[in-house]
Design a protein around this motif. Structure first.
Motif, short mmCIF file in Angstrom:
data_model
loop_
_atom_site.label_atom_id
_atom_site.label_comp_id
_atom_site.label_asym_id
_atom_site.label_seq_id
_atom_site.Cartn_x
_atom_site.Cartn_y
_atom_site.Cartn_z
N ASP A 216 -8.48 41.04 25.95
CA ASP A 216 -7.47 40.90 26.91
C ASP A 216 -7.03 39.38 26.74
O ASP A 216 -5.75 39.43 27.13
CB ASP A 216 -7.88 41.28 28.48
CG ASP A 216 -7.58 42.67 28.42
OD1 ASP A 216 -7.00 43.33 27.74
OD2 ASP A 216 -8.43 43.09 29.69
N THR A 217 -8.00 38.45 26.94
CA THR A 217 -7.30 37.11 26.94
C THR A 217 -6.61 36.79 25.70
O THR A 217 -5.60 36.08 25.64
CB THR A 217 -8.83 36.08 27.04
OG1 THR A 217 -9.55 36.64 26.04
CG2 THR A 217 -9.31 35.92 28.29
N ASN B 90 -3.20 38.40 26.29
CA ASN B 90 -2.40 37.80 27.16
C ASN B 90 -1.88 36.47 26.72
O ASN B 90 -0.70 35.94 27.15
CB ASN B 90 -3.36 37.55 28.40
CG ASN B 90 -3.62 38.64 29.51
OD1 ASN B 90 -2.73 39.58 29.11
ND2 ASN B 90 -4.66 38.61 30.19
N GLU C 265 1.76 35.42 26.63
CA GLU C 265 2.36 34.18 27.41
C GLU C 265 3.10 33.42 26.28
O GLU C 265 4.19 32.85 26.61
CB GLU C 265 1.26 33.51 27.51
CG GLU C 265 0.97 33.58 29.22
CD GLU C 265 -0.30 32.99 29.47
OE1 GLU C 265 -0.84 31.70 28.86
OE2 GLU C 265 -1.37 33.64 30.12
#
Lengths: 535, 443
Positions: free
Chosen positions: A390-391, A394, A398
């Motif tokens: 997920d990071t 993300n 971003e």
């Protein structure tokens, strides 16, 4: 008795009357309309000389062949673009439908090895059969106009980990469906591309000499000697150039769309037509930015040659360099790990947990490429991997958002984002797509966790081994059925694009920005022209 | 006289304001490009070493071979971003290339630019900007008449102007390349150093670039001799530039798809999967027959194992051969389409420039094909080894594969035809501009 001879009407004359009468009526109506238009025109012209100047500009553009050349070029390019992109779309549609049909084929799906009993021994038969192709997303019809990220989202998606990642569950994007490498080297020549490159350049051709030309011929000074305010002159020229460009563009685009709907049989729903309408509107707004820019530069330069050089340089920077440079800047500002690095991080995190389990002497077995696997810690491994995943995602999203913010420096990127968003092939759609993948992955992880706990529960119960085996089989069967349903659901949800209303809403900020560019440049041109030396 | 003219023009170009502005813009552009490309290259090099490390520990029946990023990809990316970086080899299936798959929407919308863009697009336009008013400009200033009033042949005026623009563009290309190499050297962590062969390739790239830019200089001069006003010349040369760089190359893959159609990936995949299923049924039947035989002849465990092993080996070979044949047929048609596309694109100077540069920097289609070929060869050698020794695809076998970059001579011969096209272009436009200038009304 004399008989009166009543002349018999000639049937031919009668027939003629029948036809001539409506024609006469038509001519009279036309006369009326022309008179009304003329009166209206005189009325308007009496109010402001801008209309007269605009008319004159339109006539000049036709006379010096700018409008005919622009029309010919745009028509040729838009028609060939729709022809080739419709071919491409058909090809992709065939690709998709074969994938759809192939789903019903009898394959050795999922079975890579099976066993044969031989007395008491098991005999293994190894068939590393090819995996069946996962369902792919249906190409969107509007991708004919703006291909955008459609080909990216067409990749086959699978849930679960490749064999060597053990219990880790992520989603995997397959190779692109487009296997012809030359098609991916150059940008696809879709409508978006034609507008982005050609319409902007033509817009500049219409206006780069709009003020300097008059100055060089000396008519500017004599025009301004009349009671014509400078802003009327500027506005008139702008209106004339805009009208010349936009009508040619609309005509060429209309013919292109006619070709698509009549010859290629493209059918669009009402909301899709709205999208197409907005796309054309955005293109016109984009063209108008360059019309205004050309006028601004013309009001800035003193000679036509200088204005031409300036316009070309501005075009090069705005259209070709700035959008790509902002993408580069976003890449540099938000450095990301590569996919291989990410995979390594996942494996390392998993390894730590497995080693801990090994130290506690939990039972495990070796998985090639992964190491020793312990069923008890698998849920934890999955949870950690999910977080890492997920990071990673993300951060990528971003970066894309940052790039989008930075790209707003150039109207070209704004236009590209607007057009792709409207067609449903843009970054907003892509984010929604990734979100769907993420949701499906989480559901899959849940299923796998439940399977593991159930297996450990059942194995610990005090039952005879045969019954245990049977129940285990049943649990696994249920798990496989559920995961299959999950994959099916995922693919059905992927095929469903976001609602057009949402797409329109996504495009609004950038549309507003294009408006802003127009207003700003027009204001700049007005200010510059007010202090222009007409000698 | 020609030399004098050329030197005069050359100096005028070099010390003009537009050259100074151009240099500033180019430095900024090259700096930004190299700033990002070095990072990308470093990451790829690191990725490669990590992948090799990871793949040495791959499973027992899969071997994965990796391709390092070519050294010159740091300057010219070519086809490398879409070429597979690893190929999986297995006993029963043909080699399967895998592409690095990224969740990246930026690259699809705004592809990363490299030096090909810098030279091919930006410098191409600059070459036009230096040449579009060579004749119309002199005519408008009235100096052309004065020049021709002296005993100056028209051909030497034309040649002088052409050579001067060529000289200026060559200087620019050299500055760009030197700057890029220097930046790559200082910014990259992965020890960017060029071998002598790569330096030679770079030299040839500079030469090809000069040829390419010379084409645009000639186009500019020819148009300038044909039309009356500088503005018309600029507008028409710009349109030609756009058509050659942004329209024709982008359309060619689609034209090629019409000329040499190829099946889509799913068409191929369906056929392959059906064949695979059919063969797997066959394997099942063979195993059943084998079991029957074992039972009938009352074999012991060792013998039975040998029987099954034989069945398995024979089947794997057949399976692989059948799938390979199918795949080769598919790839041959794809390759035909790609080649048609490449050659059609080469009809425009930009296409042939791209073709030549990717060939020289080893980042073209040929480099990709080479990797696939080497992987196939390695696969075949492995098989010869494994069948006799039964030590099929041991984990440490993967380390013995090293990708060999294309040798220089092959790169040169691959780059020769597109370069020849560029030379022909130059000749054609030179003749055209001589003819056009001969008839130019100098009043």
């Amino acid at each position: 008795m004399s008989t009166m001879i009543i002349p018999r009407p000639n049937p031919l004359v009668l027939l003629g009357e029948v036809y001539v009468w409506p024609a006469r009526l038509g001519v009279e109506l036309l006369d009326l309309i022309i008179a009304a238009v003329r009166r209206r025109r005189e009325h308007v012209l009496a109010q402001s000389p801008a209309w007269l100047i605009a008319e004159q500009e339109i006539a000049t553009n036709v006379q010096n062949l700018k409008t005919p050349i622009a029309f010919g070029l745009l028509l040729l390019l838009i028609l060939s673009s729709t022809f080739f992109m419709a071919n491409d779309y058909d090809q992709r549609l065939i690709n998709w439908s074969i994938n759809r049909i192939a789903q019903a084929d009898e394959l050795f799906s999922g079975t890579t090895a099976f066993y044969q009993t031989l007395g008491r021994d098991f005999m293994m038969m190894r068939a590393r059969s090819v995996r069946p192709e996962p369902i792919i997303r249906r190409p969107l019809p509007l991708s004919i106009l703006a291909k955008g990220l459609d080909a990216e989202m067409e990749r086959a998606v699978t849930l679960g980990g490749p064999d060597r990642l053990g219990p880790i569950i992520t989603f995997h994007l397959g190779n692109p469906q487009e296997v012809v490498r030359t098609k991916r080297l150059f940008a696809p020549p879709d409508f978006l591309y034609v507008v982005k490159i050609i319409l902007s350049l033509l817009a500049l051709f219409f206006t780069f000499d709009i003020i300097t030309r008059e100055k060089e011929t000396g008519t500017l000074a004599s025009t301004l000697a009349n009671p014509v305010p400078r802003r009327s002159l500027l506005l008139g020229r702008w209106l004339g150039a805009t009208a010349s460009l936009q009508t040619t563009f609309l005509l060429a685009t209309g013919l292109g769309l006619l070709y698509l709907t009549s010859v290629r049989g493209l059918t669009l729903s009402g909301i899709d037509w709205q999208r197409v309408g907005l796309l054309i509107g955005a293109s016109m707004l984009y063209g108008s930015v360059f019309v205004t820019l050309g006028m601004f530069l013309s009001a800035w330069a003193t000679r036509t040659k200088a204005a031409a050089g300036l316009a070309l340089a501005a075009w090069l920077v705005l259209v070709l360099i700035l959008p790509n440079l902002t993408a580069l800047a976003a890449q540099r500002l938000k450095l990301l790990p590569t996919p291989a690095e990410h995979e390594r991080a996942l494996l390392r995190a998993a390894r730590e947990i497995e080693d801990e389990a090994e130290a506690k002497h939990l039972s495990g077995f070796a998985v090639p490429g992964y190491g020793r696997l312990h069923k008890e810690v698998s849920p934890r491994v999955r949870a950690v991997a999910r977080q890492l995943d997920d990071t990673y995602i993300n951060r990528r999203l971003e970066r894309d958002r940052l790039a989008r913010q930075l790209a707003r420096l150039s109207p070209v990127s704004s236009f590209v984002y607007v057009a792709t968003d409207l067609a449903g092939t843009g970054t907003a759609e892509f984010e929604a797509y990734i979100e769907k993948l993420r949701r499906a992955r989480n559901q899959y992880i849940e299923l796998a966790d439940r399977r593991d706990t159930e297996i450990s529960l059942r194995l610990s119960s005090q039952e005879p081994p045969e019954q245990q085996q049977a129940r285990l089989q049943a649990a696994l069967q249920e798990f496989f059925a559920k995961t299959k349903r999950l994959q099916q659901q995922l693919h059905e949800s992927l095929i469903e694009p976001r609602s057009p209303r949402q797409a329109i809403r996504d495009a609004l900020p950038d549309l507003a920005l294009l408006f802003g560019w127009n207003a700003l440049l027009l204001l700049g041109a007005a200010l510059q022209f007010n202090r222009y030396d007409v000698r | 006289m020609l030399r004098l003219l050329m030197w005069k023009e050359f100096r005028e170009d070099l010390f003009s304001l537009r050259f100074a502005i151009l240099m500033i813009v180019l430095m900024g552009l090259v700096g930004a490009i190299m700033f990002v490309l070095t990072i990308e290259h470093d990451q790829q090099v690191q990725d490669y070493t990590r992948r090799v490390e990871l793949h040495r520990r791959a499973g027992p029946d899969i071997v994965i071979v990796d391709r390092p990023p070519p050294m010159l990809a740091i300057l010219f990316r070519g086809f490398m971003p879409m070429a597979p970086t690893q190929i999986e080899l297995s006993a029963s299936a043909p080699p399967e290339p895998r592409q690095a798959v990224e969740i990246d929407s930026m690259e699809a919308l705004f592809p990363t630019i490299d030096l090909t863009f810098c030279i091919g697009v930006v410098l191409g336009l600059i070459a036009l900007l230096f040449s579009y008013d060579t004749i119309t400009g002199e005519k408008e200033r009235g100096t052309l008449r004065q020049m021709l009033a002296h005993a100056l042949p028209r051909s030497s005026i034309l040649l002088g102007k052409w050579l001067a623009v060529c000289g200026t563009m060559t200087v620019t290309v050299l500055i760009v390349l030197l700057m890029a190499v220097a930046l790559a050297h200082f910014l990259s962590n992965s020890l960017f150093s060029l071998t002598r062969g790569e330096l030679a390739a770079l030299g040839l790239i500079a030469l090809t670039s000069a040829l390419y830019l010379s084409t645009f200089a000639l186009i500019g001069i020819c148009i300038s001799a044909l039309v009356k006003r500088s503005t018309t010349a600029l507008a028409s040369t710009t349109l030609i530039w756009v058509a050659m760089i942004f329209i024709w190359p982008n359309i060619t893959p689609y034209v090629a798809a019409r000329l040499t159609p190829a099946p889509t990936y799913q068409q191929f995949a369906r056929e392959r999967n059906r064949l695979d299923a059919q063969l797997t049924h066959e394997l099942k039947a063979r195993h059943a027959r084998g079991a029957e035989r074992v039972r009938r002849e009352r074999m012991n465990r060792e013998q039975a194992l040998r029987v099954f092993e034989q069945i398995q080996r024979a089947w794997e070979r057949e399976h692989k051969a059948a799938l390979t044949q199918l795949e080769n047929a598919f790839r041959a048609r794809l390759w035909a389409q790609e080649r048609t596309g490449m050659w059609l694109a080469s009809l425009s100077p930009y296409g042939s420039f791209l073709h030549a540069v990717t060939a020289l920097s080893d980042t073209g289609l040929d480099a990709d094909e080479r990797f696939r070929k080497q992987a196939r060869l390695y696969d075949r050698q492995q098989e010869v080894k494994t069948i006799t020794s039964a030590e099929r695809h041991k984990p440490d076998l993967a380390s013995s594969f090293t990708f060999e970059a294309t040798p220089l001579r092959e790169r040169f011969s691959a780059a020769a035809p597109p370069t020849l096209i560029l030379i022909l272009y130059n000749l054609g436009w030179l003749i055209a501009s001589t003819l056009a200038f001969r008839r130019t009304d100098v009043r």
